[in-house]
Design a protein around this motif. Structure first.
Motif, PDB file in Angstrom:
ATOM      1  N   ILE A 129       0.832  -1.206   0.000  1.00 51.95           N
ATOM      2  CA  ILE A 129       0.000   0.000   0.000  1.00 51.95           C
ATOM      3  C   ILE A 129       0.865   1.254   0.000  1.00 51.95           C
ATOM      4  O   ILE A 129       0.584   2.233  -0.711  1.00 51.95           O
ATOM      5  CB  ILE A 129      -0.949  -0.004   1.216  1.00 51.95           C
ATOM      6  N   LEU A 130       1.939   1.243   0.787  1.00 53.48           N
ATOM      7  CA  LEU A 130       2.807   2.426   0.842  1.00 53.48           C
ATOM      8  C   LEU A 130       3.500   2.662  -0.490  1.00 53.48           C
ATOM      9  O   LEU A 130       3.599   3.806  -0.967  1.00 53.48           O
ATOM     10  CB  LEU A 130       3.841   2.247   1.959  1.00 53.48           C
ATOM     11  N   VAL A 131       4.006   1.601  -1.100  1.00 52.18           N
ATOM     12  CA  VAL A 131       4.662   1.749  -2.399  1.00 52.18           C
ATOM     13  C   VAL A 131       3.668   2.267  -3.434  1.00 52.18           C
ATOM     14  O   VAL A 131       3.981   3.169  -4.225  1.00 52.18           O
ATOM     15  CB  VAL A 131       5.276   0.414  -2.843  1.00 52.18           C
ATOM     16  N   LEU A 172      -8.276   0.691  -1.136  1.00 54.56           N
ATOM     17  CA  LEU A 172      -6.936   0.137  -0.973  1.00 54.56           C
ATOM     18  C   LEU A 172      -6.942  -1.181  -0.206  1.00 54.56           C
ATOM     19  O   LEU A 172      -6.073  -2.035  -0.437  1.00 54.56           O
ATOM     20  CB  LEU A 172      -6.035   1.148  -0.244  1.00 54.56           C
ATOM     21  N   PHE A 173      -7.882  -1.352   0.694  1.00 56.12           N
ATOM     22  CA  PHE A 173      -7.904  -2.535   1.538  1.00 56.12           C
ATOM     23  C   PHE A 173      -9.164  -3.355   1.279  1.00 56.12           C
ATOM     24  O   PHE A 173     -10.160  -2.848   0.748  1.00 56.12           O
ATOM     25  CB  PHE A 173      -7.838  -2.151   3.027  1.00 56.12           C
ATOM     26  N   ASP A 174      -9.083  -4.605   1.693  1.00 57.41           N
ATOM     27  CA  ASP A 174     -10.241  -5.482   1.614  1.00 57.41           C
ATOM     28  C   ASP A 174     -11.309  -5.015   2.606  1.00 57.41           C
ATOM     29  O   ASP A 174     -11.005  -4.349   3.613  1.00 57.41           O
ATOM     30  CB  ASP A 174      -9.815  -6.922   1.903  1.00 57.41           C
ATOM     31  N   PHE A 190      -4.027  10.391   2.118  1.00 58.17           N
ATOM     32  CA  PHE A 190      -4.439   9.679   0.907  1.00 58.17           C
ATOM     33  C   PHE A 190      -4.981   8.286   1.245  1.00 58.17           C
ATOM     34  O   PHE A 190      -6.009   7.856   0.714  1.00 58.17           O
ATOM     35  CB  PHE A 190      -3.245   9.572  -0.047  1.00 58.17           C
ATOM     36  N   ILE A 191      -4.285   7.577   2.139  1.00 57.35           N
ATOM     37  CA  ILE A 191      -4.738   6.239   2.518  1.00 57.35           C
ATOM     38  C   ILE A 191      -6.066   6.307   3.253  1.00 57.35           C
ATOM     39  O   ILE A 191      -6.953   5.471   3.060  1.00 57.35           O
ATOM     40  CB  ILE A 191      -3.659   5.553   3.377  1.00 57.35           C
ATOM     41  N   ASP A 192      -6.236   7.311   4.110  1.00 56.73           N
ATOM     42  CA  ASP A 192      -7.480   7.443   4.871  1.00 56.73           C
ATOM     43  C   ASP A 192      -8.675   7.680   3.944  1.00 56.73           C
ATOM     44  O   ASP A 192      -9.752   7.103   4.134  1.00 56.73           O
ATOM     45  CB  ASP A 192      -7.331   8.587   5.870  1.00 56.73           C
ATOM     46  N   MET A 208      -1.732   4.758  11.758  1.00 59.41           N
ATOM     47  CA  MET A 208      -0.730   5.732  11.332  1.00 59.41           C
ATOM     48  C   MET A 208       0.658   5.366  11.857  1.00 59.41           C
ATOM     49  O   MET A 208       1.673   5.614  11.202  1.00 59.41           O
ATOM     50  CB  MET A 208      -1.118   7.136  11.804  1.00 59.41           C
ATOM     51  N   GLY A 209       0.706   4.772  13.045  1.00 60.84           N
ATOM     52  CA  GLY A 209       1.992   4.314  13.561  1.00 60.84           C
ATOM     53  C   GLY A 209       2.595   3.214  12.710  1.00 60.84           C
ATOM     54  O   GLY A 209       3.826   3.096  12.596  1.00 60.84           O
ATOM     55  N   THR A 210       1.737   2.413  12.085  1.00 62.30           N
ATOM     56  CA  THR A 210       2.230   1.383  11.172  1.00 62.30           C
ATOM     57  C   THR A 210       2.927   2.009   9.971  1.00 62.30           C
ATOM     58  O   THR A 210       3.960   1.516   9.499  1.00 62.30           O
ATOM     59  CB  THR A 210       1.062   0.503  10.701  1.00 62.30           C
ATOM     60  N   ILE A 211       2.392   3.117   9.480  1.00 62.24           N
ATOM     61  CA  ILE A 211       3.009   3.799   8.332  1.00 62.24           C
ATOM     62  C   ILE A 211       4.397   4.309   8.693  1.00 62.24           C
ATOM     63  O   ILE A 211       5.381   4.061   7.984  1.00 62.24           O
ATOM     64  CB  ILE A 211       2.108   4.951   7.855  1.00 62.24           C
TER      65      ILE A 211
END
Length: 544
Positions: free
Chosen positions: A74-76, A112-114, A104-106, A124-127
């Motif tokens: 997802i980040l790439v 982007l996700f299932d 953008f992800i939010d 956000m900490g995962t990012i």
């Protein structure tokens, strides 16, 4: 990829013509050949789907279902999409992990996700954690800007599919080297993998090969080109032992050349050269390469370009020259005539919105009928100055253009806000949702602007700023901007604050805004104590 497309029978090729594999017939389809035009979300390079082609589908339509995609994918994908479609939001190619990436992800979480992947509190900490761990794929330069958190892809031109494939090869290589007690930097290993994969050089341009900002002087006074070439050393196939404790001092970043450390051979000897002009020619070369690569990617303007004879130029010994665009040869090559620079030109290209991923028209509206007081005064001055000229005719006036906000507008808008409202206003955030903006231009003069913040609450948008320059008021500019903002918020309530002594309240009431309550001292933290403006405000709402 050596397979061919099921629809067009042309070969699939990484970085050029990538595609999706049908899970039923196991054949590939180009992304550009999809009957629906693109994958869901229309993200650049997005191949992370379980795909069923048109012939194998039971519903006679192409079916897409998001794979159990990892956060790394997802980040790439996010960085690659921002770099392709939202380049104006970046700062010299870097994106802020929270303001750009996380936002953008939010906004695109459901695409982007299932559907089974729920948004957790610490997502956000995962990012931030993945960006720090995967240093070979993501690159940051904290000291480029005044704040931390700006990231980009190490190889920004590699597609997400290739990036993920290289990451998997890197993980396998690290495991094999670990079993042999060999340790090496991920960046060096990835560079060696890319070299062996025979990827074209145009796609392997590294972000970290840009001229560094933090410089350390080397012992033998190497040039910047020599050090940049020795920074990443590919792994030798015959090399059997790598000692991680040994570090090469020559791989440190170089210091900008001083007057004493430059030889005469490095000088541009066109004419007499003074001692203070002894500058490293490698600086000039790096700027020429940067300008050439940038000019190939940019769209050629239809305006006339002055023919320029480019000669080896001597760069000023300026620590800021690495990110000072005024010294970039690109701006010399793309030099337009003076009239176009001062007065502007026609906009023909659509604007891609990072909020809705829709292409916005270059113009919202163009008005040639309204004549403000400022133009009348300018016309009188022109007539007075040319009263001795026989049969003098006033030049034709330009139109008043209503456009969506662009990065080039922000400095002037911020200056007007700090002058007419209060200091400290920065409206850069409005670039994230240009759909909800309106900027009024006369040639290149910003006449007015209006912004609305979307989704401040459920089914509610908020008008943050509306301004019309003095001398351009009472001709309907503000009325058109409010009408446009209302049209962009169909089905949602619109709220705003207005000072109780502001006559603009009557204009809002004409559009149906109603005062809900009075907020005392609303502007107290913004206005100065000696300001004559009221610090109390009406809270108004337009119900839809």
């Amino acid at each position: 990829m050596t397979d061919s497309c099921k629809y067009c029978n042309n070969l699939l090729e990484d970085l050029h013509n990538e595609g999706l594999q049908c899970e039923s017939c196991e054949k590939y389809v180009h992304l550009s050949c999809l009957k629906r035009g693109s994958t869901p979300g229309a993200f650049a390079g997005d191949v992370f789907f379980t795909f069923t082609c048109l012939e194998c589908s039971d519903t006679d339509t192409e079916c897409f279902s998001r794979e159990n995609t990892k956060w790394f994918h997802i980040l790439v994908l996010t960085f690659y999409h921002l770099n392709v479609h939202n380049k104006p939001l970046s700062r010299k190619g870097f994106y802020h992990w929270r303001m750009h990436v996380a936002t953008f992800i939010d906004k695109n979480w459901n695409v982007l996700f299932d559907k089974s992947c729920k948004q957790k509190r610490n997502w956000m900490g995962t990012i931030s954690g993945l960006l720090s761990v995967n240093s070979s794929t993501f690159f940051t330069r904290c000291r480029t800007f005044t704040e931390q958190g700006w990231w980009t892809l190490t190889y920004p031109k590699l597609t997400p599919h290739v990036q993920v494939k290289l990451s998997n090869e890197l993980a396998s290589l690290k495991l094999s080297l670990k079993s042999q007690n060999i340790y090496e930097s991920d960046t060096v290993l990835l560079a060696d993998i890319i070299k062996k994969s025979n990827i074209s050089n145009e796609f392997t341009i590294m972000t970290i090969s840009l001229p560094p900002l933090e410089h350390v002087k080397t012992e033998d006074s190497q040039t910047i080109d020599e050090i940049s070439n020795s920074t990443i050393t590919p792994i030798n196939d015959n090399q059997t032992n790598l000692n991680p404790n040994k570090t090469n001092n020559k791989q440190k970043r170089a210091l900008l050349p001083t007057f004493d450390s430059i030889s005469v051979s490095d000088l541009d000897t066109h004419g007499p050269v003074k001692k203070k002009q002894k500058l490293n020619h490698s600086l000039t070369q790096s700027f020429d390469e940067t300008a050439t690569s940038s000019s190939q990617e940019s769209t050629d303007s239809k305006e006339s370009i002055l023919p320029i004879k480019m000669e080896p130029a001597i760069k000023l010994l300026d620590p800021m020259c690495h990110y000072n665009t005024s010294l970039n040869n690109l701006f010399m090559l793309k030099r337009l005539n003076l009239k176009t620079k001062l007065l502007g030109g026609l906009r023909e290209e659509p604007i891609l919105s990072p909020y809705s991923n829709l292409y916005l028209k270059p113009y919202i509206h163009r008005d040639v009928k309204k004549t403000p007081h400022w133009l009348k005064i300018m016309a009188q001055i022109q007539l007075k100055a040319n009263e001795k000229v026989k049969n003098y005719v006033l030049p034709s006036r330009s139109s008043i253009d209503y456009v969506y906000v662009q990065p080039s507008h922000i400095p002037a808008i911020n200056s007007l806000c700090n002058q007419f409202f209060w200091p400290g206003i920065d409206l850069t955030e409005c670039l994230q949702y240009p759909d909800f903006s309106c900027v009024v231009l006369y040639k290149k003069l910003i006449v007015g602007f209006a912004f609305i913040v979307p989704d401040v609450k459920v089914h509610e948008n908020y008008i943050s700023f509306i301004f019309v320059r003095p001398g351009w008021r009472n001709i309907g500019v503000g009325k058109f901007m409010i009408y446009h903002l209302i049209q962009t918020s169909m089905g949602k309530d619109i709220t705003l604050h207005v000072a109780i002594n502001n006559p603009g309240l009557f204009l809002y009431q004409k559009f149906g805004f109603k005062v809900e309550h009075v907020e005392l001292n609303f502007y107290e933290k913004y206005l100065r104590n000696d300001s004559f403006e009221s610090k109390h405000a009406f809270f108004c709402r337009l119900e839809r």
